[in-house]
Design an enzyme around this catalytic site. Structure first.
Site, mmCIF file in Angstrom:
data_model
loop_
_atom_site.group_PDB
_atom_site.id
_atom_site.type_symbol
_atom_site.label_atom_id
_atom_site.label_comp_id
_atom_site.label_asym_id
_atom_site.label_seq_id
_atom_site.Cartn_x
_atom_site.Cartn_y
_atom_site.Cartn_z
ATOM 1 N N LYS A 108 6.742 88.256 12.429
ATOM 2 C CA LYS A 108 6.433 87.732 11.099
ATOM 3 C C LYS A 108 5.773 86.388 11.276
ATOM 4 C CE LYS A 108 7.395 89.142 6.811
ATOM 5 N NZ LYS A 108 7.764 90.508 6.458
HETATM 6 N N1 GLU Z 1 5.184 92.438 4.892
HETATM 7 C C1 GLU Z 1 5.592 93.813 4.842
HETATM 8 C C2 GLU Z 1 7.050 93.947 5.265
HETATM 9 O O1 GLU Z 1 7.826 93.025 5.143
HETATM 10 C C3 GLU Z 1 4.626 94.731 5.591
HETATM 11 C C4 GLU Z 1 4.482 94.453 7.051
HETATM 12 C C5 GLU Z 1 3.362 95.256 7.720
HETATM 13 O O2 GLU Z 1 2.721 96.070 7.096
HETATM 14 O O3 GLU Z 1 3.158 95.007 8.916
HETATM 15 O O4 GLU Z 1 7.498 94.992 5.652
#
Ligand code: GLU
Length: 422
Positions: A108
């Site tokens: 993240k």
């Molecule tokens: N931000 C989204 C999540 O928390 C999607 C992450 C992604 O598609 O890599 O799952």
């Protein structure tokens, strides 16, 4: 609530998987590995603002684990972003992708910023300079960012374009998959924008199948009306649910027979929030939590469902569309009261699953139809739900613990075979 705030979010994420690790007696070395992110990248980078001043921003990319595939997870732009939050969100991605059974790890990133305070040109410079600062720390076979709170397909297009421009010319066309959640024009996938909301609706449909409840006429309350909350609410309303109350940072609105979500979405597009929506009553945020309904869907920030709020909920089911919306104390109250919880790493995996589809389409230069995307999404998401239900029955544990057990077993299998280098 102050007692609840003392726990860091990363601590909460670690405790969640440790509880499941206890149930399956996970080897201590894997607990140790998964309790720490693998890499933590922090960059401070300057950006020229429109008034000709220069501001230094802090950006993060936390790469939690990549035993099952490239690091994967969103970029969050929000004033509350800090190292602890991004660490927790990165860890949740590892368990989310493992549970979905897709070949990715977890990561993240984010910037501590309020995007509403900057012009579009300024945001483009922020994103491009951040991408440049990350440099080789991201890549289509290494670490693949995606949208999260405060970012969207435009953000991803800028990341992809910047990354392509720092790639040697002969390889530029092959790096589109460095991010997912791009616009269709830049190599995005049909169905990606609404994918997380779609996955949440599949979670609800699965629960209806389990409990023989009818989806049509179910009363649902939703906290958060960003990408996830608004798409979920629209898809659920189209499927016959009554979205009786919706909250966001501008207010909380309710309507007895259900809100007209299409009208609410255009109101939000025009005004910036749900507050003041005509054809609805205004209530307080706290009243949202005591609204009588069948299902509550938190689709906003972490730590929203505290013990106090969990005590006032009048629903049968909570579906965690947000990451980490329930505090440990809140969770204990829900368990006590027999309110079922479909946990975040299961409920909101639709986004990353369709990100996987986008990445596959980029690799193969193909474009799948929306029907194809939705069908494949449903089959992956429902397979994970089935496994969680079976595992919960087998271990007599909550769905959250079961979701972690399924994920941990996959991670442990890979570690058992690969060993720990050297
Ligand atoms: N931000 C989204 C999540 O928390 C999607 C992450 C992604 O598609 O890599 O799952």
């Amino acid at each position: 609530m102050s007692e609840e705030r003392q726990r860091s979010l990363h601590q909460v994420a670690v405790e969640q998987f440790q509880r499941a690790a206890d149930i399956i007696d996970l080897k201590p070395q894997y607990r140790e590995i998964l309790s720490h992110p693998k890499n933590e990248i922090i960059v401070n980078f300057p950006v020229k603002l429109d008034d000709r001043s220069t501001k230094v921003f802090t950006g993060y990319r936390i790469q939690h684990n990549n035993i099952l595939g490239p690091f994967k997870g969103g970029l969050r732009f929000h004033p509350q972003v800090d190292l602890d939050e991004v660490r927790a969100l990165a860890a949740w991605m590892t368990f989310k992708t493992a549970l979905a059974g897709i070949p990715f790890g977890g990561a993240k990133g984010g910037i501590t910023i309020d995007p509403s305070q900057y012009s579009e040109e300024e945001m483009a410079r922020v994103v491009r300079r951040f991408t440049h600062a990350l440099g080789g720390n991201i890549g289509p076979e290494h670490d693949i960012p995606a949208p999260d709170m405060g970012t969207n397909s435009q953000t991803m297009d800028w990341v992809m374009d910047t990354y392509a421009n720092i790639t040697p010319p002969g390889a530029r066309q092959s790096v589109k998959g460095v991010v997912t959640g791009k616009s269709l024009a830049c190599g995005g996938s049909l169905g990606r924008e609404e994918a997380t909301g779609q996955g949440v609706l599949y979670a609800l449909r699965h629960w209806c199948g389990e409990t023989s409840a009818r989806l049509e006429g179910l009363k649902v309350t939703v906290q958060g009306f960003g990408n996830v909350g608004s798409h979920f609410a629209e898809l659920a309303a189209d499927a016959g649910c009554h979205i009786v109350a919706v909250a966001d940072h501008t207010g909380t609105v309710r309507a007895d027979g259900g809100l007209d979500i299409h009208k609410l979405r255009s109101w939000v597009a025009d005004t910036g929030g749900v507050g003041g929506f005509p054809a609805a009553d205004e209530i307080t945020t706290e009243e949202l939590f005591s609204e009588e309904a069948d299902v509550f869907v938190p689709a906003a920030l972490e730590n929203q469902l505290t013990a106090i709020r969990a005590r006032s909920l009048k629903v049968r089911l909570v579906i965690e569309a947000a990451n980490g919306p329930t505090t440990p104390h809140g969770e204990a109250v829900l368990a006590d009261r027999g309110i079922e919880v479909i946990p975040d790493i299961l409920a909101n995996s639709g986004g990353v699953v369709v990100s996987y589809f986008e990445w596959l389409q980029n690799k193969t230069s193909m474009a799948w139809s929306l029907t194809d995307v939705d069908e494949r999404l449903r089959s992956i998401v429902w397979a994970a739900h089935d496994e969680v239900v079976v595992t919960a029955a087998q271990h007599q544990c909550s769905r959250r613990d079961a979701a972690y057990i399924v994920a941990l077993n996959r991670l442990a299998d890979a570690y058992n075979r690969r060993g720990i280098f050297p």
